[in-house]
Design a protein around this motif. Structure first.
Motif, PDB file in Angstrom:
ATOM      1  N   GLN A  13       0.823  -1.202  -0.037  1.00  0.00           N
ATOM      2  CA  GLN A  13      -0.087  -0.111  -0.099  1.00  0.00           C
ATOM      3  C   GLN A  13       0.849   1.395  -0.004  1.00  0.00           C
ATOM      4  N   ILE A  14       0.467   2.142  -0.888  1.00  0.00           N
ATOM      5  CA  ILE A  14       0.947   3.510  -0.706  1.00  0.00           C
ATOM      6  C   ILE A  14      -0.090   4.668  -0.737  1.00  0.00           C
ATOM      7  N   PRO A  15       0.219   5.609   0.141  1.00  0.00           N
ATOM      8  CA  PRO A  15      -1.060   6.719   0.203  1.00  0.00           C
ATOM      9  C   PRO A  15      -1.159   7.253  -0.676  1.00  0.00           C
ATOM     10  N   LEU A  16      -2.296   7.775  -1.124  1.00  0.00           N
ATOM     11  CA  LEU A  16      -2.884   8.377  -2.291  1.00  0.00           C
ATOM     12  C   LEU A  16      -1.808   9.790  -2.472  1.00  0.00           C
ATOM     13  N   GLU A  17      -1.664  10.422  -1.241  1.00  0.00           N
ATOM     14  CA  GLU A  17      -0.775  11.644  -1.273  1.00  0.00           C
ATOM     15  C   GLU A  17       0.251  11.544  -1.867  1.00  0.00           C
ATOM     16  N   ASP A  18       1.069  10.513  -1.627  1.00  0.00           N
ATOM     17  CA  ASP A  18       2.330  10.076  -2.131  1.00  0.00           C
ATOM     18  C   ASP A  18       2.374  10.150  -3.839  1.00  0.00           C
ATOM     19  N   GLY A  43       6.037   9.449 -12.956  1.00  0.00           N
ATOM     20  CA  GLY A  43       6.164  10.080 -11.701  1.00  0.00           C
ATOM     21  C   GLY A  43       7.630   9.690 -10.955  1.00  0.00           C
ATOM     22  N   GLN A  44       7.823  10.369  -9.930  1.00  0.00           N
ATOM     23  CA  GLN A  44       8.844  10.176  -9.090  1.00  0.00           C
ATOM     24  C   GLN A  44       8.416  10.080  -7.669  1.00  0.00           C
ATOM     25  N   LEU A  45       8.487   8.860  -6.773  1.00  0.00           N
ATOM     26  CA  LEU A  45       8.079   8.842  -5.940  1.00  0.00           C
ATOM     27  C   LEU A  45       9.114   8.527  -4.703  1.00  0.00           C
ATOM     28  N   GLU A  94      -7.661   4.492  -2.235  1.00  0.00           N
ATOM     29  CA  GLU A  94      -8.258   5.695  -1.385  1.00  0.00           C
ATOM     30  C   GLU A  94      -9.199   6.705  -2.290  1.00  0.00           C
ATOM     31  N   LYS A  95     -10.137   7.371  -1.573  1.00  0.00           N
ATOM     32  CA  LYS A  95     -10.871   8.338  -2.208  1.00  0.00           C
ATOM     33  C   LYS A  95     -11.669   8.157  -3.628  1.00  0.00           C
ATOM     34  N   HIS A  96     -12.190   6.866  -3.728  1.00  0.00           N
ATOM     35  CA  HIS A  96     -12.526   6.424  -4.871  1.00  0.00           C
ATOM     36  C   HIS A  96     -11.297   6.388  -6.152  1.00  0.00           C
ATOM     37  N   GLU A  97     -10.224   6.210  -5.799  1.00  0.00           N
ATOM     38  CA  GLU A  97      -8.967   6.246  -6.814  1.00  0.00           C
ATOM     39  C   GLU A  97      -8.581   4.964  -6.520  1.00  0.00           C
ATOM     40  N   LYS A  98      -8.322   4.245  -7.633  1.00  0.00           N
ATOM     41  CA  LYS A  98      -7.636   2.998  -7.676  1.00  0.00           C
ATOM     42  C   LYS A  98      -6.311   3.197  -8.879  1.00  0.00           C
ATOM     43  N   ILE A  99      -5.152   2.997  -8.165  1.00  0.00           N
ATOM     44  CA  ILE A  99      -3.929   3.210  -8.857  1.00  0.00           C
ATOM     45  C   ILE A  99      -3.078   2.323  -8.474  1.00  0.00           C
TER      46      ILE A  99
END
Length: 324
Positions: A13-18, A43-45, A94-99
């Motif tokens: 799991q990775i926080p959506l904010e990240d 992107g860059q995480l 999270e928040k209706h996002e699936k990534i």
């Protein structure tokens, strides 16, 4: 989705904010591919104090069965390991996002390079061989005990690393199948991206490993012709029937991407076009198996490399002769 499944993958799991920070809030400039099921962003995480380059696949909100697709991809990528498949880094839910976050593809998707004069015929052949090896591993790997029908092979799910090596992604609709049932029809709705779908799906109401073969054949023609499988405003909107028609009339030269024509060895083109044509045959029974396609494409690459090795020294001798 059962909580046991979520627990099984909780370490990914990775926080959506990240993910939002990594992709600059899914900025359009970071888009590297669009498929029927979602948009891929580079992107860059920030991970364990290091900045790593990633690809974030944001699933379409409209998809009704996103939940199943989402967990299917995570499960597949956790199990499958091959040099020509992307590797999973993690996911956000999270928040209706699936990534789904996977390893970086420095050169984006194959789709972006189809009509690039900088992508040589040899590089294109190497990409094809890489994807063929990945699909052969999916369809039949003894060590695994089951086969995988990918069902989403197209030029936007084929990502390219800094060396233009192919990394197949997009496992949201993939199906696991016991090895002895890979040719049996699995009931399924027509899924995937327009222009790549096996025409037999409608007739048989389902898919087999030969459905991947058809999609891959379309990709082979995209690579050869330097155009997408489906171009809405063109007279010949769909590439597969157009290519089939030209091959049968022996007029394929007319639709080959012009920048490639002078660099191809006749042997590699002949072998390649035979394979591509056999993959997009209307009837599944007439399409070859992945292992045979892989060997034939490896031969096409071999012919091309031999041709280049023969031509280069010869040119050097000529230049030396005329200048001395």
């Amino acid at each position: 989705m059962a909580s046991t499944t979520i627990t099984k993958f909780s370490h990914l799991q990775i926080p959506l904010e990240d993910v939002l920070n990594a992709t600059n809030n899914f900025h359009d400039d970071n888009i590297i591919g669009r498929g029927g099921l979602g948009i891929a962003y580079k992107g860059q995480l920030q991970r364990s104090g290091k900045l790593i380059k990633i690809v974030a696949l944001r699933l379409n909100r409209k998809q009704r069965e996103r939940d199943l697709e989402f967990w299917t991809e995570i499960s597949m990528l956790s199990d499958l390991k091959h040099t020509n498949l992307v590797s999973i880094i993690g996911f956000s839910d999270e928040k209706h996002e699936k990534i789904i976050v996977t390893t970086h593809a420095a050169k984006g998707s194959l789709q972006e390079h189809l009509n690039s004069p900088n992508l040589t015929w040899t590089q294109r052949l190497k990409i094809c061989v890489g994807v063929a090896r990945a699909l052969n591993y999916l369809h039949y790997d003894e060590g695994r005990g089951y086969g995988v029908i990918h069902l989403n092979v197209n030029s936007s799910t084929i990502l390219l690393d800094e060396n233009f090596e192919a990394k197949l992604s997009g496992f949201k609709v993939s199906i696991k199948q016991s090895l002895n049932r890979m040719d049996q029809v699995v009931l399924s709705e027509p899924i995937g991206t327009r222009g790549y779908m096996d025409p037999e799906i409608e007739k048989t109401k389902g898919v087999t490993q030969k459905s991947d073969i058809y999609s891959f054949g379309v990709v082979l023609f995209e690579i050869l012709c330097g155009r997408k499988a489906f171009v809405p405003k063109e007279t010949n909107r769909f590439l597969a029937p157009l290519a089939r028609n030209h091959y049968e009339k022996e007029t394929l030269q007319g639709i080959i991407y012009p920048d490639l024509r002078n660099h191809m060895s006749p042997g590699s083109l002949k072998k390649y076009s035979e394979v591509a044509y056999s993959c997009v045959k209307q009837e599944r029974g007439h399409r070859p198996r992945m292992v045979d396609i892989m060997y034939e494409l490896e031969k096409a690459l071999e012919f091309q490399l031999r041709h280049e090795n023969f031509v280069s020294p010869f040119c050097v001798i000529l230049v030396f002769f005329f200048h001395s």
